[in-house]
Design a protein around this motif. Structure first.
Motif, short mmCIF file in Angstrom:
data_model
loop_
_atom_site.label_atom_id
_atom_site.label_comp_id
_atom_site.label_asym_id
_atom_site.label_seq_id
_atom_site.Cartn_x
_atom_site.Cartn_y
_atom_site.Cartn_z
N MET A 71 1.18 -1.07 0.00
CA MET A 71 0.22 0.04 -0.13
C MET A 71 0.83 1.05 -0.09
N ALA A 72 1.99 1.32 0.41
CA ALA A 72 2.81 2.10 1.28
C ALA A 72 3.39 2.88 0.01
N GLU A 73 3.98 1.56 -0.99
CA GLU A 73 4.86 1.84 -2.35
C GLU A 73 3.51 2.41 -3.40
N LYS A 74 2.44 1.77 -3.52
CA LYS A 74 1.26 2.70 -4.59
C LYS A 74 1.23 3.76 -4.05
N LEU A 75 1.47 4.25 -2.46
CA LEU A 75 0.68 5.24 -2.28
C LEU A 75 1.72 6.25 -2.83
N PHE A 76 2.96 5.92 -1.95
CA PHE A 76 4.42 7.10 -2.55
C PHE A 76 5.01 6.82 -3.51
N THR A 77 4.55 6.18 -4.70
CA THR A 77 5.40 6.45 -5.42
C THR A 77 4.78 6.01 -6.68
N SER A 78 4.12 6.76 -6.83
CA SER A 78 2.65 6.12 -8.17
C SER A 78 2.68 7.50 -9.19
N GLN A 79 2.91 8.39 -8.40
CA GLN A 79 3.87 10.08 -8.86
C GLN A 79 4.49 9.72 -9.99
N ASN A 80 4.93 9.67 -11.24
CA ASN A 80 6.46 9.78 -12.35
C ASN A 80 7.21 10.76 -12.12
N TYR A 81 6.29 11.63 -12.25
CA TYR A 81 6.39 13.48 -11.73
C TYR A 81 7.54 13.83 -11.11
N SER A 82 8.40 14.70 -11.07
CA SER A 82 9.07 15.34 -10.58
C SER A 82 8.99 16.64 -10.16
N HIS A 83 8.99 16.78 -9.00
CA HIS A 83 8.85 18.22 -8.45
C HIS A 83 7.28 19.17 -9.68
N PHE A 84 7.26 19.02 -11.32
CA PHE A 84 6.27 19.66 -10.98
C PHE A 84 5.41 18.72 -11.54
N ALA A 85 4.07 19.09 -11.55
CA ALA A 85 3.03 17.37 -11.97
C ALA A 85 1.93 17.93 -12.45
N PRO A 86 1.18 17.40 -13.75
CA PRO A 86 -0.27 18.06 -14.26
C PRO A 86 -0.93 18.15 -13.39
N THR A 87 -2.46 18.38 -13.72
CA THR A 87 -3.21 18.25 -12.53
C THR A 87 -4.25 18.18 -12.78
N THR A 88 -4.69 17.35 -14.09
CA THR A 88 -5.14 16.09 -15.23
C THR A 88 -4.55 14.69 -14.29
N PRO A 89 -5.02 13.97 -13.67
CA PRO A 89 -3.98 12.71 -13.19
C PRO A 89 -4.21 11.57 -14.37
N ARG A 90 -3.21 11.14 -14.83
CA ARG A 90 -3.46 10.07 -15.73
C ARG A 90 -3.84 8.74 -15.66
N HIS A 91 -4.46 8.83 -14.58
CA HIS A 91 -5.57 7.30 -14.81
C HIS A 91 -7.25 7.92 -14.09
N GLN A 92 -7.64 8.24 -15.10
CA GLN A 92 -8.76 9.08 -15.27
C GLN A 92 -10.29 8.18 -13.66
N PHE A 93 -11.30 8.84 -13.09
CA PHE A 93 -11.94 8.52 -12.78
C PHE A 93 -13.68 8.94 -13.71
N PRO A 94 -13.67 8.62 -14.57
CA PRO A 94 -14.79 9.21 -15.64
C PRO A 94 -16.50 9.29 -15.21
N GLU A 95 -16.32 8.37 -14.37
CA GLU A 95 -17.56 7.97 -14.15
C GLU A 95 -18.02 9.02 -12.86
N LYS A 96 -16.68 9.55 -11.68
CA LYS A 96 -16.99 10.19 -10.77
C LYS A 96 -17.80 12.41 -11.24
N PRO A 97 -18.25 12.59 -10.96
CA PRO A 97 -18.23 13.99 -11.00
C PRO A 97 -17.36 14.62 -10.19
N LYS A 98 -17.41 16.15 -9.85
CA LYS A 98 -17.00 16.57 -9.35
C LYS A 98 -17.04 16.14 -8.00
N PRO A 99 -16.67 16.65 -7.24
CA PRO A 99 -16.61 16.40 -4.85
C PRO A 99 -17.51 17.58 -4.43
#
Lengths: 484, 484, 484
Positions: free
Chosen positions: A445-473
């Motif tokens: 779990m830790a590995e998933k949580l802490f190492t899923s972000q492949n970018y360093s320092h700057f990242a896009p805000t649109t996640p690359r694995h989408q949740f298209p079914e979910k509306p904006k919270p």
């Protein structure tokens, strides 16, 4: 009846007495008119459904926080109040630093002056000249966007915007020499706006000093006829611009001069300008770029212990959660808008209603460590300032367009930066057993949580694995998540 | 009649007004409940007939002075208030330093956290592990009684008491980075006691930062089910202890590692722990032993300019009268009780009744140099703190059992220690004529007075040339002697 | 009727309440009795028709500003109050420094003592001896006019005026070690004036410390019979003077000793005295002479960052307008009188009637930069002090006789001096176009104005090109000129 009437009078009188007492302490200056702050706070432009907290954010200085030192059609100099006026405790560590800003219209000149303060400035826009005058020489430098210049205390200097179209904009931070957190400007010449410092001397002293007839002295201490109404920033002719530029050292012939004249020692007093943007970016990818000049590398910044940073983010990017270990960054937005988020365990004045704590007095910092974390969130736009204190995790999310901000890092020399997300984030290095004990997470779990972000320092805000079914919270769910 | 009644009402109202005014200033916090202080003050246990002065001793912080930051069955972290809350003038020179104390029960773990402060700690009891986590590595050190560790500002670290029977006790001194005299603790993880600093960020930022589904984020900012009620110090299993210990560098393989990996540079950030008690004692005889780590020798202590001292005295011994030239020692009693005596020419707040001087305000220091010397005397016992300011002559007299105390010396690098009695005492070096002029003593008398003590630094309290015929002096005679 | 009477009573009561509130803040101490200040201010002796401004000059400390620490027929020690008592903002940058002054009559001795402060002193008159006592040695130095000595915090030392006719006068500046801006004096011996610090210890501790019979201790903590009424400065016999002098190192054998004994390390603690007046004057001509010891050259001054200056001007001379870039000079007048003039853009308390700002509280500095310049003018005479803050242009005009003043420059190491008139003045180096844009002066006019003074640093006040036809200007015209 008479007694009733009397009673009322007495109540009034007593209220007066009480009010009188209160009046001694109710000196809180409102730097930002409440209605304006509201306007700034609820940045409707983002359109991302972000609901800002009602809490006053002490780390955010809107445009209304600035005080005009000088303003005319030719330009302005404006300054933030002493930080400790906002909060005498939160900012006591940086109370001796003052942020100010200068803008000069095309083809203008700012008359010679000195400050009883050391300062560092960064050219955020435009091109121009700075001239230093000492009792042994007059040396001018061409300055351009990204240049960092150190101006030592009490050195007389002048500015010119030598460009015909673009305003010259300088972000500055001062370290006062006499009165902590306060400085003044001293002008040898007179104008419609200010007095020459020679008005401080008697005629006896001036005639004896200059050894000239009394009549001539008038030019020093009276404003010349043709300058009535002129301020400290003045429009200049193309010829004058040319003359000012010709004598200025440009970065390209700077090195040559050094070798030829062996003047390194003299020049080191002022520190030749250097360009921040031509330094390699310390972080850079498709989403953003960050340049920093560190006091350990640049001798001009060393004794003031100030770092200078420049961040440039594409629209919709995220400067990943991070904190600085020792330095507090005073950050000025030069372009665009961003939402910045910061976590603070400090309780501050804005939250407690203590109107009797006037400026200059130390309010009580909540001694109890409550274990509670405060959400510091603001939308910050061009011309505004926000503070990033040491140790406080923060993230910056650029919004409508490219976001450009520059920062002065105070107490910078031993400071390091720690990222909490992205490649090489600190959390991924906590060992397995400590992670399980702290987060209740197994190593997978830790590995998933802490190492899923492949970018360093700057990242896009649109996640690359989408949740298209979910509306904006909805707002509600955010609060549930965050406030819990 | 009605008028009489009205008059009374008015008096009440006016009193209210006056009281209201007063209320703004009467903010003096009482850190020590008076009844408790009395208990501490009149140490009945010594049985030596010492009558303590009624005067409040501003340099003595009893157990009640501490505030709990965190407390559970597994351990506690408690902290002294900012020194300037006790006296805003006497302690202004050390107002940026905070003393705190941490105790962890056997087989416990303190979750990762960082402070916005640099700090130094000394292991006063027990064995354990400290783990440092950065964005490049995770490095743990085994720590044991006498170890001194420097923790830089904002470095994430965790602790474990790896011993199965003895509590791990750490005395700490912090130098805050943001707000002078104040710091906070930042936790990446959540517990029943505290919030993760990730609660300061919005869901948008967190999902974009970690690039994980929203569900997973809950582990960061919500407390896991199994940890409800758990605090920041947690009980751990023997297996976990083993794992934590295995990866920790022990002092013995520390040097080997250095040679092998050439990592000296990285490690110097944290400064490897060093053991104070394995250093040669700088003073030592049958009656006591004093170890000190000086910032000029240990680079870890250099930028904070802090010395660390450890004194161990046998029962009934005397640490001879002395003073430090520049350093102020914040001293924590780890074992036993002692009477400490100190001479001060300062007049302090406790003596003058000025209830309107609230915390954070500078009270008036008596400007007149009165020529008067104040007796500062307290019985200090395990868990208490006393301050030894620069230049103030003091002596420590151990009482019922072995006395152990540790101290942090602030502004230590140029400080020297001057003994006023014992071999090599300063007074014996005043030349003959100066001695006669000052003390009215001939050289024979002076020699007798200043050179009869053959011990250095530590001495027995039972004089070796007895006066068996004389009874214990009455209180009266002591006062005659001392007060005259 | 009764109601009317009651109403009056009530008014009185309410006034009382209001007054009560006020009373908490009206704590402004008047260091200079108004009538005396007037006397000092309007220096009738100059006869030059100079009319001083009525404004209180916060930078001028008359003789009445001093507080006596000790005074007897044999001499005195007097001290200026903490500078921030005069103005808590203007002097906050130098609040940790204290100026004090010591005068000893011929053939006197000042008993051994230490301060909880580092200090530097300058011998402004006379000859004597300073003796340092440590736990390893006793070292005395002969001192004479112009000698500068650094005394480290808490080092026990004594003074003797070894000259039979001339008082020994020492100007001193202290940097407190415990309480910023405050220090105390600690005496090992007793006198009619002061208590020995051994009175701070109990009889138990003293007998155990010195290992002597109780009777002998009386000499430490009781004043000897023959010294009843004696103060800390005592008359000594010629024999004693001889003995004190014999053991003192004189500047001439100083170097020899160094070579012989290789004691350089020990001695560097105190820093051997050096003579300021035997250094080459940095400015010198027929009208004046200025000597300065800089912390970069003299290691004794380095850590305190203090420069020491000595100016000597012939009657009617002018120390040309100038400013220091970083240092604030605390200047003591040793001989004669001068008028000093200074230009300040700061608004200070004396101008605004704010009686409720008591000492120790930060008053508000006027945030608005008004562009206005304040004339700071005072006649300063022997025994008085004036402050020259960084960046503030000033000039000194010696009056009735030779003018001698000594100064301690605080924050000196990076400071430079800029002259505004005379050869090599800064203004003459402003380039042509900048001069025209600032002063509205063509290059010819500028040359005339800025290069007519052929003298450097010091100049005569009688201009060399006379205007014999013009009478002395009336006060009115001066004000027109200056105030405009």
């Amino acid at each position: 009846m008479a007694i009733n009437k009397l009673t009322i009078t007495l109540f009034l009188l007593i209220s007066l007495a009480v009010f009188h007492c209160l009046a001694f302490r109710v000196e809180v200056q409102e730097f930002e008119p409440p209605q304006q702050e509201g306007q700034e706070g609820h940045g409707g432009g983002s359109g991302e459904g972000w609901d800002e907290e009602a809490t006053k954010n002490p780390y955010h200085f809107g445009r209304w926080s600035f005080k005009n030192f000088f303003q005319s059609q030719e330009g302005f100099v404006k300054m933030l109040p002493k930080f400790t006026k906002r909060s005498s405790t939160l900012f006591r560590g940086i109370e001796n630093y003052r942020f100010f800003f200068q803008e000069m219209q095309p083809n203008t000149f700012l008359v010679p002056h000195h400050l009883d303060a050391d300062y560092v400035f960064l050219v955020v826009q435009g091109k121009g000249v700075i001239g230093f005058v000492t009792d042994t020489e007059n040396e001018s430098f061409q300055i351009t966007k990204g240049d960092v210049v150190r101006v030592p205390s009490s050195v007389t200097h002048f500015f010119a915007n030598t460009n015909g179209t673009v305003p010259l904009r300088l972000a500055k931070i001062a370290v006062p020499a006499n009165v902590p957190g306060h400085f003044q400007v001293f002008f040898p010449s007179h104008s419609g706006f200010h007095q020459s410092y020679f008005t401080g001397f008697s005629k006896d002293v001036l005639t004896a000093s200059f050894n000239v007839p009394e009549e001539l002295l008038g030019r020093l201490i009276r404003r010349p006829q043709q300058q009535v109404g002129q301020g400290i920033i003045r429009r200049v002719s193309p010829d004058q611009i040319k003359e000012l530029t010709e004598h200025a050292i440009s970065p390209s012939n700077n090195h040559k001069n050094k070798k030829d004249k062996h003047k390194d020692k003299d020049r080191s007093t002022f520190g030749s300008p250097f360009n921040l943007l031509t330094q390699d970016a310390i972080y850079s990818n498709d989403f953003g770029r960050y340049h920093e000049a560190h006091p350990k590398k640049f001798s001009q910044l060393q004794d003031l212990d100030i770092a200078v940073g420049w961040v440039n983010m594409t629209q919709g990017s995220l400067f990943l959660p991070q904190y600085n270990s020792e330095t507090t960054f005073v950050t000025f937005v030069e372009n665009g808008c961003a939402r910045y988020e910061m976590a603070s365990p400090y309780t501050f004045q804005g939250e407690q209603q203590q109107p009797w704590f006037g400026p200059g007095q130390e309010e009580e910092v909540e001694e109890e460590m409550s274990g509670q974390v405060h959400k510091i969130v603001s939308r910050v736009c061009k011309g505004e300032v926000f503070i990033l204190p040491a140790g406080h995790p923060f993230a910056i999310l650029s919004q409508d367009e490219n976001f450009v901000a520059v920062g002065f890092g105070i107490h910078a020399s031993n400071s390091t930066r720690t990222f909490l997300a992205g490649q090489d984030n600190m959390l991924s290095n906590i060992n397995t057993v400590a992670t399980r004990l702290s987060f209740g997470l197994g190593s997978k779990m830790a590995e998933k949580l802490f190492t899923s972000q492949n970018y360093s320092h700057f990242a896009p805000t649109t996640p690359r694995h989408q949740f298209p079914e979910k509306p904006k919270p909805s707002f509600q769910s955010i609060f549930n998540l965050a406030g819990f």
